[in-house]
Enzyme design. Sequence first.
Site, PDB file in Angstrom:
ATOM      1  N   HIS A   1      46.317  39.226  48.219  1.00  0.00           N
ATOM      2  CA  HIS A   1      45.758  39.227  46.853  1.00  0.00           C
ATOM      3  C   HIS A   1      44.804  38.049  46.700  1.00  0.00           C
ATOM      4  CE1 HIS A   1      45.685  38.968  42.402  1.00  0.00           C
ATOM      5  NE2 HIS A   1      46.048  40.226  42.417  1.00  0.00           N
ATOM      6  N   PHE A   2      43.597  38.083  47.123  1.00  0.00           N
ATOM      7  CA  PHE A   2      42.976  39.167  47.869  1.00  0.00           C
ATOM      8  C   PHE A   2      42.522  38.583  49.199  1.00  0.00           C
ATOM      9  CE2 PHE A   2      42.285  39.936  43.355  1.00  0.00           C
ATOM     10  CZ  PHE A   2      42.797  41.206  43.200  1.00  0.00           C
TER      11      PHE A   2
END
Lengths: 169, 88
Positions: free
Chosen positions: A51-52
């Site tokens: 993430h991410f």
Amino acid sequence: MTCLLSQNQIKQLIPHRYPILILDEILEYTPSKRILAYAYLGSDEQVFRGHFPSFPILPGVFLVEGLAQASSVFLELNHQAWNPGNELIPNPGNGMLGVLGSAETRFKHPVFPDSEVFFEAVTTREFSNSLFMKVRAYYGDKTFVSGTISVTKVHQKVLARNSDYETIY
Amino acid sequence: MQDKNQVLEKVKGIIAEVAELDPSSIGNDASLPYELGVDSLMGLQILVELEKEFGVELNEEQLLLMTTPNNIVALLQGYEETVATVNS
């Protein structure tokens, strides 16, 4: 600020463990009124890997979870009538879990890897097994998230049934 | 004291907001736990919202009496009468 409770002591009070245990320390505690917790979120936290991948930021729900954990520790300390310096009574593992009941929050700034975060929760209404808290996660003058949450202690069997009518009515 | 029907509509509005229901679908004698899906934490949320809306102080024991919208109205009216008696 000095450490009131270490992560090992936090583990005696709430059942959360890696990889979801977010809090490192409890820094301040005023019975039935306020708690302040601390976490360091290093770049090696697994969550940042996904993430991410190209732009790691902490998911907002992790901040809310950190606030819920601080509130659950607070609920447990209140139940123990604990004061700084007192011995902790380890949560006996009787199946009672402190869980998030509701959250109304606003996300204001992202948390990047290698960040320090303070989690503050102030009681707005206290019941025997539930708390309504005004909460804020921040560092310095930067607020990452603020709002209100409620946490409650329920038995895991109740959660398994997905109903707690019998516990109240 | 507000008109009983006004209070009832406000109570149902609070229940509807917490339980995410259409207020018009809530009967005056609908059971909060068994018909409207209100669990204990939602019950406490309703209690807190009632305190804000009506300026009353309620406790967990009274939550046990809050089983239907009509029961909640009776509880609120009883609270007001008690306060009036104490202040008279």
